[in-house]
Structure formats: structure tokens, C-alpha cells
Motif scaffolding. Structure first.
Motif: not given
Length: 266
Positions: A145-149, A259-266
Motif C-alpha cells: 500500500x503506497x501513498x504520496x508524501x 500474508x505480508x502487508x506493507x505500508x509505504x509513504x513515498x
């Protein structure tokens, strides 16, 4: 002409009205009372984070001493991350994760600090519950799961960079590297809290919750009869203020996370 009168039959003895043929609807199971506890307040979490940062700063100022022996209880993974002998990530915090939804409706991820607390995160993925469960049964699933800074100055006056990672409202979702759309954070509804209440004594498991237990609420269509769920314990690893990971723990402790869930803010 005499008014029409119905001839008595075995199903309508004595000429009773036709409404006596209908059986009263079966009553639904009453909804359970919500007794979930509130998660720790954000102020307390901020205070704990400040204390942890102060302790880390203190230890960084101390001289580094090389130990004379190794601790055999910790195994180094190929990637360099330390893991306990039972497969749990060393230094991670334990959380409860629940994936639930009707078969043809979007799957929802709920993260709780304890099985009996109000979720700290509810995320609705742009993927049907039935399809998600099928992919989990076929292979290891990795959800990114990716979101923008926010750019500098975009949050003027509101404190740039102070939004907690899991408080971000919108995410781009990938399943095993394939983009599936978006994931949206939302506040818990009465149905969400009912599901968490019914599963408060369940730590690990999967199954369905019948409609009568849910009070008759559900999606329209033939697949609305049951609400499917999968519940497990997760290791939560905070890499930085812009990255967090959740690894589902297998009860047997032999294999890696399914199951692996990754939260990343890029």
C-alpha cells in the motif's frame, strides 16, 4: 346473491382467513452489545514515542561494547533481520488482523491492538473478498500500500509530516506486484463493530458469520447470506515514520508468513 364464502378445508378449519396459512417470520438473533475497549489515546502514544526516542538518544551517547558471546535465541535471516526461533520478528509488536466481507463485496482489513479493542485501522481494499481468499489459499500474498508524501508547503499551518502513516486516507494497492486499484481508510460502522464484537474471543481462525447473527445486514444478492472472515495474529514492524509492515503469524510457526502487508509513504 349471497356473498362469497370460503369452503372450509383442512388447512383453513372453520373457514378461517387465508392469512392463517402464513407462518410468522423467525426472529433474528439479537445483536450483541458492543463492549470493545478503546485503543490508547494518541496523546499517550506520542508521549511513549518521545520517551522511546529519549532512551535511544541516551544509548547512542554511551560507548559501544562488543559482547564476548552471542545470544543463541536469535537467528539472523538472510536479509539481515533478526528473528526469534519461533519465526516471530524480533522487536515487533503483536497485533490482531481481521480480513472480512461478503463474497462479492470489497474485503476490509481491520487492525486491533488486542482482540477486544476498537480497531485502530479499517481499510477497504478494491478487491472482492472471495477472490482475495482464493489467492491466499493458492500462494503467499504480499499486499503493498503506497501513498504520496505531501510536498513542502502543502500542509502549511497544519504541521508538515505529522500525519501518522496509518492515518493516511487513500492508498494505491498492489497484490503480488499487480495493481488492483485503491484502498480507502474509513471509520468503523455499526456492522464493523458487531463483527469485532462477535470475534473478540477468537485469536486465530476463519469462517463465516450468518446473516441472522449480523441482524440481517448485508450486501444484496445470493452471496449476502454469510460474511466471511479470516483472523490472525500479526507482527507489526515500524521501519520509519514512512514505512510499516505487518506479517501474519502461522500457528505452527514452521513456515513463513502467508500474508505480508506493507505500508509505504513515498
Amino acid at each position: 346473491m349471497l356473498p362469497y364464502s370460503r369452503t372450509p378445508t383442512p388447512r383453513t378449519p372453520g373457514g378461517a382467513a387465508a392469512t392463517t396459512d402464513l407462518l410468522p417470520p423467525s426472529p433474528h438473533t439479537p445483536r450483541p452489545a458492543i463492549t470493545l475497549t478503546a485503543p490508547p489515546s494518541k496523546k499517550k502514544r506520542r508521549g511513549a514515542a518521545r520517551s522511546l526516542r529519549a532512551i535511544r538518544a541516551l544509548f547512542r551517547s554511551l560507548p559501544i561494547l562488543a559482547p564476548a558471546c552471542r545470544f543463541h535465541g536469535v537467528i539472523r535471516a538472510p536479509g539481515g533481520a533478526s528473528r526469534m526461533h519461533d519465526g516471530h520478528v524480533s522487536g515487533a509488536s503483536r497485533t490482531t488482523g481481521t480480513l472480512f466481507g461478503h463474497r462479492n463485496a470489497r474485503v476490509t482489513l481491520a487492525v486491533q491492538e488486542t482482540p477486544g479493542s476498537v480497531p485502530i485501522l479499517l481499510l477497504e481494499l478494491a478487491m472482492q473478498t472471495g477472490r482475495f481468499m482464493q489467492e491466499m489459499g493458492a500462494e503467499h500474498l504480499r499486499v503493498a500500500l503506497e501513498c504520496e508524501k505531501k510536498p513542502p508547503g502543502a500542509a502549511a499551518g497544519a504541521g508538515i509530516g505529522r500525519t501518522r502513516l496509518l492515518d493516511e486516507p487513500l492508498w494505491t494497492a498492489y497484490v503480488n506486484g499487480r495493481k488492483i486499484g485503491y484502498a480507502v481508510r474509513r471509520e468503523p460502522t455499526e456492522v464493523d463493530l458487531t463483527v469485532m464484537q462477535l470475534l473478540r474471543t477468537v485469536s486465530v481462525g476463519a469462517g463465516v458469520l450468518p446473516t441472522d447473527i449480523m441482524g440481517g445486514h448485508g450486501a444484496e444478492g445470493q452471496d449476502a447470506a454469510n460474511l466471511a472472515y479470516m483472523r490472525a495474529r500479526f507482527d507489526r514492524v515500524v521501519g520509519s515514520r514512512d514505512s510499516e509492515s505487518f506479517y501474519m503469524l502461522n500457528p505452527d510457526g514452521n513456515n513463513g508468513p502467508e500474508l505480508s502487508i506493507f505500508f509505504i509513504r513515498i
